[in-house]
Design a protein around this motif. Sequence first.
Motif, PDB file in Angstrom:
ATOM      1  N   PHE A   1       0.590  -1.260   0.328  1.00 58.44           N
ATOM      2  CA  PHE A   1      -0.082   0.269  -0.067  1.00 58.44           C
ATOM      3  C   PHE A   1       0.915   1.629  -0.255  1.00 58.44           C
ATOM      4  CE2 PHE A   1      -2.189   3.684   2.581  1.00 58.44           C
ATOM      5  CZ  PHE A   1      -3.394   3.627   1.429  1.00 58.44           C
ATOM      6  N   GLU A   2       2.070   1.347   1.157  1.00 56.89           N
ATOM      7  CA  GLU A   2       2.646   2.588   0.831  1.00 56.89           C
ATOM      8  C   GLU A   2       3.115   2.904  -0.704  1.00 56.89           C
ATOM      9  OE1 GLU A   2       3.232   4.253   3.043  1.00 56.89           O
ATOM     10  OE2 GLU A   2       2.054   3.680   4.570  1.00 56.89           O
ATOM     11  N   ARG A   3       3.496   1.531  -1.491  1.00 60.62           N
ATOM     12  CA  ARG A   3       4.190   2.490  -2.480  1.00 60.62           C
ATOM     13  C   ARG A   3       3.452   1.915  -3.310  1.00 60.62           C
ATOM     14  NH1 ARG A   3       7.969  -2.061  -1.003  1.00 60.62           N
ATOM     15  NH2 ARG A   3       6.852  -3.474  -1.302  1.00 60.62           N
ATOM     16  N   SER A   4       1.912   2.376  -3.300  1.00 59.61           N
ATOM     17  CA  SER A   4       1.062   2.325  -4.586  1.00 59.61           C
ATOM     18  C   SER A   4      -0.023   3.184  -4.691  1.00 59.61           C
ATOM     19  CB  SER A   4      -0.571   0.960  -3.802  1.00 59.61           C
ATOM     20  OG  SER A   4      -1.246   1.694  -3.359  1.00 59.61           O
ATOM     21  N   PRO A   5      -0.977   3.322  -6.023  1.00 59.90           N
ATOM     22  CA  PRO A   5      -1.116   4.655  -6.233  1.00 59.90           C
ATOM     23  C   PRO A   5      -2.124   5.562  -4.653  1.00 59.90           C
ATOM     24  CG  PRO A   5      -1.238   3.249  -7.197  1.00 59.90           C
ATOM     25  CD  PRO A   5      -0.652   2.367  -6.606  1.00 59.90           C
ATOM     26  N   MET A   6      -2.546   4.265  -4.195  1.00 59.79           N
ATOM     27  CA  MET A   6      -4.086   4.886  -3.388  1.00 59.79           C
ATOM     28  C   MET A   6      -2.525   5.481  -2.361  1.00 59.79           C
ATOM     29  SD  MET A   6      -6.455   4.685  -4.189  1.00 59.79           S
ATOM     30  CE  MET A   6      -6.637   5.031  -2.761  1.00 59.79           C
ATOM     31  N   ALA A   7      -1.124   5.459  -1.722  1.00 58.79           N
ATOM     32  CA  ALA A   7      -0.179   5.962  -0.462  1.00 58.79           C
ATOM     33  C   ALA A   7      -1.443   7.147  -1.049  1.00 58.79           C
ATOM     34  CB  ALA A   7       0.828   5.714  -0.792  1.00 58.79           C
ATOM     35  N   GLY A   8      -1.693   7.916   0.344  1.00 58.52           N
ATOM     36  CA  GLY A   8      -1.471   9.100   0.478  1.00 58.52           C
ATOM     37  C   GLY A   8      -3.010   9.701   0.010  1.00 58.52           C
ATOM     38  N   LEU A   9      -3.787   9.040  -0.519  1.00 61.34           N
ATOM     39  CA  LEU A   9      -5.038   9.428  -0.829  1.00 61.34           C
ATOM     40  C   LEU A   9      -6.014   8.881   0.378  1.00 61.34           C
ATOM     41  CD1 LEU A   9      -4.868   8.352  -4.278  1.00 61.34           C
ATOM     42  CD2 LEU A   9      -4.869  10.256  -3.004  1.00 61.34           C
ATOM     43  N   VAL A  10      -5.969   7.848   0.957  1.00 60.97           N
ATOM     44  CA  VAL A  10      -6.788   7.340   2.536  1.00 60.97           C
ATOM     45  C   VAL A  10      -5.782   6.862   3.245  1.00 60.97           C
ATOM     46  CG1 VAL A  10      -8.332   6.460   0.502  1.00 60.97           C
ATOM     47  CG2 VAL A  10      -6.316   4.796   1.513  1.00 60.97           C
ATOM     48  N   ASP A  11      -6.777   7.297   4.747  1.00 58.15           N
ATOM     49  CA  ASP A  11      -5.928   6.542   5.908  1.00 58.15           C
ATOM     50  C   ASP A  11      -6.074   5.092   6.490  1.00 58.15           C
ATOM     51  OD1 ASP A  11      -4.507   6.501   8.063  1.00 58.15           O
ATOM     52  OD2 ASP A  11      -6.042   7.564   8.945  1.00 58.15           O
ATOM     53  N   VAL A  12      -5.552   4.365   6.070  1.00 53.85           N
ATOM     54  CA  VAL A  12      -5.128   3.109   6.471  1.00 53.85           C
ATOM     55  C   VAL A  12      -5.833   2.561   8.349  1.00 53.85           C
ATOM     56  CG1 VAL A  12      -5.134   0.428   6.909  1.00 53.85           C
ATOM     57  CG2 VAL A  12      -4.774   1.838   4.177  1.00 53.85           C
ATOM     58  N   ARG A  13      -6.666   2.164   8.941  1.00 51.38           N
ATOM     59  CA  ARG A  13      -6.687   2.220  10.182  1.00 51.38           C
ATOM     60  C   ARG A  13      -6.518   0.869  10.793  1.00 51.38           C
ATOM     61  NH1 ARG A  13      -8.878   6.632  12.426  1.00 51.38           N
ATOM     62  NH2 ARG A  13      -7.810   8.883  11.359  1.00 51.38           N
ATOM     63  N   TRP A  14      -7.735  -0.075   9.617  1.00 49.59           N
ATOM     64  CA  TRP A  14      -7.708  -1.303  10.643  1.00 49.59           C
ATOM     65  C   TRP A  14      -7.492  -2.307   9.175  1.00 49.59           C
ATOM     66  CZ3 TRP A  14     -11.412   2.159  11.574  1.00 49.59           C
ATOM     67  CH2 TRP A  14     -11.064   2.805  13.470  1.00 49.59           C
ATOM     68  N   ILE A  15      -7.633  -3.348   9.395  1.00 51.52           N
ATOM     69  CA  ILE A  15      -7.579  -4.459   8.496  1.00 51.52           C
ATOM     70  C   ILE A  15      -7.974  -5.583   9.513  1.00 51.52           C
ATOM     71  CG2 ILE A  15      -6.111  -5.976   7.054  1.00 51.52           C
ATOM     72  CD1 ILE A  15      -4.455  -4.479   6.324  1.00 51.52           C
ATOM     73  N   ASP A  16      -8.649  -6.766   9.289  1.00 57.52           N
ATOM     74  CA  ASP A  16      -9.361  -7.569  10.019  1.00 57.52           C
ATOM     75  C   ASP A  16      -9.112  -9.132   9.634  1.00 57.52           C
ATOM     76  OD1 ASP A  16     -11.140  -9.094  11.216  1.00 57.52           O
ATOM     77  OD2 ASP A  16     -13.203  -8.917  10.082  1.00 57.52           O
ATOM     78  N   LEU A  17      -8.457  -9.527  10.078  1.00 56.96           N
ATOM     79  CA  LEU A  17      -8.142 -11.022   9.445  1.00 56.96           C
ATOM     80  C   LEU A  17      -9.356 -12.214   9.415  1.00 56.96           C
ATOM     81  CD1 LEU A  17      -4.288 -10.646   9.801  1.00 56.96           C
ATOM     82  CD2 LEU A  17      -5.936 -10.050   7.933  1.00 56.96           C
ATOM     83  N   ALA A  18     -10.326 -11.811  10.097  1.00 58.36           N
ATOM     84  CA  ALA A  18     -10.764 -12.885  10.686  1.00 58.36           C
ATOM     85  C   ALA A  18     -11.256 -14.457   9.769  1.00 58.36           C
ATOM     86  CB  ALA A  18     -12.548 -12.375  10.769  1.00 58.36           C
ATOM     87  N   SER A  19     -12.265 -13.684   8.277  1.00 58.24           N
ATOM     88  CA  SER A  19     -11.690 -14.684   7.356  1.00 58.24           C
ATOM     89  C   SER A  19     -10.508 -15.237   7.151  1.00 58.24           C
ATOM     90  CB  SER A  19     -12.885 -14.086   6.533  1.00 58.24           C
ATOM     91  OG  SER A  19     -12.725 -14.434   5.745  1.00 58.24           O
ATOM     92  N   PRO A  20     -10.659 -16.530   7.141  1.00 56.07           N
ATOM     93  CA  PRO A  20      -9.172 -17.253   6.378  1.00 56.07           C
ATOM     94  C   PRO A  20      -9.584 -17.033   5.393  1.00 56.07           C
ATOM     95  CG  PRO A  20     -11.069 -18.221   6.576  1.00 56.07           C
ATOM     96  CD  PRO A  20     -11.494 -17.127   6.847  1.00 56.07           C
ATOM     97  N   GLU A  21     -10.079 -16.780   4.306  1.00 50.16           N
ATOM     98  CA  GLU A  21     -10.414 -16.095   2.325  1.00 50.16           C
ATOM     99  C   GLU A  21      -9.959 -14.790   1.952  1.00 50.16           C
ATOM    100  OE1 GLU A  21     -10.264 -18.435   1.052  1.00 50.16           O
ATOM    101  OE2 GLU A  21     -10.114 -19.930   2.841  1.00 50.16           O
ATOM    102  N   VAL A  22      -9.960 -14.042   3.098  1.00 50.87           N
ATOM    103  CA  VAL A  22      -9.985 -12.497   3.120  1.00 50.87           C
ATOM    104  C   VAL A  22      -9.501 -11.458   3.529  1.00 50.87           C
ATOM    105  CG1 VAL A  22     -11.594 -12.886   1.298  1.00 50.87           C
ATOM    106  CG2 VAL A  22     -12.921 -12.149   3.492  1.00 50.87           C
ATOM    107  N   MET A  23      -8.914 -10.726   3.149  1.00 46.68           N
ATOM    108  CA  MET A  23      -9.050  -8.933   4.468  1.00 46.68           C
ATOM    109  C   MET A  23      -9.677  -8.128   4.856  1.00 46.68           C
ATOM    110  SD  MET A  23      -4.831  -9.333   4.417  1.00 46.68           S
ATOM    111  CE  MET A  23      -4.374  -9.228   2.350  1.00 46.68           C
ATOM    112  N   THR A  24     -10.024  -7.649   5.585  1.00 45.10           N
ATOM    113  CA  THR A  24     -10.936  -6.765   4.829  1.00 45.10           C
ATOM    114  C   THR A  24     -10.513  -5.688   5.537  1.00 45.10           C
ATOM    115  OG1 THR A  24     -13.263  -7.898   5.411  1.00 45.10           O
ATOM    116  CG2 THR A  24     -13.510  -5.841   6.078  1.00 45.10           C
ATOM    117  N   LEU A  25     -10.358  -4.759   4.706  1.00 34.10           N
ATOM    118  CA  LEU A  25      -9.515  -2.828   5.185  1.00 34.10           C
ATOM    119  C   LEU A  25     -10.577  -1.859   5.361  1.00 34.10           C
ATOM    120  CD1 LEU A  25      -5.702  -1.904   3.183  1.00 34.10           C
ATOM    121  CD2 LEU A  25      -8.022  -0.569   3.931  1.00 34.10           C
ATOM    122  N   THR A  26     -10.249  -1.352   6.741  1.00 39.23           N
ATOM    123  CA  THR A  26     -10.864  -0.014   6.680  1.00 39.23           C
ATOM    124  C   THR A  26      -9.974   1.205   6.986  1.00 39.23           C
ATOM    125  OG1 THR A  26     -12.871  -1.830   8.090  1.00 39.23           O
ATOM    126  CG2 THR A  26     -12.776   0.959   7.906  1.00 39.23           C
TER     127      THR A  26
END
Length: 320
Positions: free
Chosen positions: A219-244
């Motif tokens: 994310f820090e090297r992606s085009p989205m860096a600086g456009l949004v503020d990453v606060r949480w990443i939920d790993l409750a599901s083994p298949e996906v990651m939910t970023l807020t």
Amino acid sequence: MWPFNRKAKNRRFEHHNVLDVKLSAAQARATRVRFASMAMGLTFGTLFVVFLMWRGGAWMLDRWVYENESFAIHSISVETDGVLSQDQLRRWAGVQVGMNLFGLDLPRVKRDLELVPMIQSVAVERVLPQTLRIRITERQPIAQILQPLGPGVRDQALYTLDEKGFVMLPVRPQQRAIPWAATNEFLPILTGVNHAELRPGRPVESLPVKAALRLLTEFERSPMAGLVDVRWIDLASPEVMTLTTGQGCRVVFGSDRLEVQLRRWRVAHDYARQRGKSLANLDLSVANNVPFTVVDASAVVPVPAKSVKPVRPTPKRKNV
């Protein structure tokens, strides 16, 4: 001459070599004993000389090197690329001004410092005649995990992780070069983590946690860096990651091809912004026809300045 006319000989006048054999054996034994004594004497003499040289050399080293005030440490140079204070690093290293530069166990100093979870690597060297130089490379935390201490307990244990999943305890204010600087303010929080794997000083083995750390790094090297503020990443599901994000957007990621998913996020972000909207939900784990929802852009909290990842300070140096 006939045989029976032969005169008998007197055996008393005959010569025998029995005594000569006995004398030769005695002389051989005496020679062997003499050589053995000489060898033992030479061996013990050599050992005694070596012992005297060893003790003399040790005395000379103590007298002219290890106890020589000319090699007493007058300056301790500490360089670090992170937030730890030089005073704290010297305490962990166990070095003080006045210690003998040659009598100091440099591997011990290096080992003691690298046992600290926040420290990644250490270089220690002598700078003659009276300077000790220590260079520190600190681990940079990129995420944090909150662990409940027990039922009914409001306080939580806090752990930080670097990009390789190395578990650390947060740096306390008294350990920082700037005590009032908050080091965990910008760190996203990982939830849904198995807390049994959190062992300070060791890396986590959880595949979902490693995937989340890769996501933060990408994310820090992606085009989205600086456009949004990453606060949480939920790993409750083994298949996906939910970023807020701090702007209220929920983005679902798969565990692979993170770079591609981040580019697709930027495309969706630009598409919504061109229409005066902002993303509310986005599912990037779907390969085609990515589902998303939008809200009015005026209802979205702007990205705060503090959300940008702080740049690591330049190496510090202090002589004592």
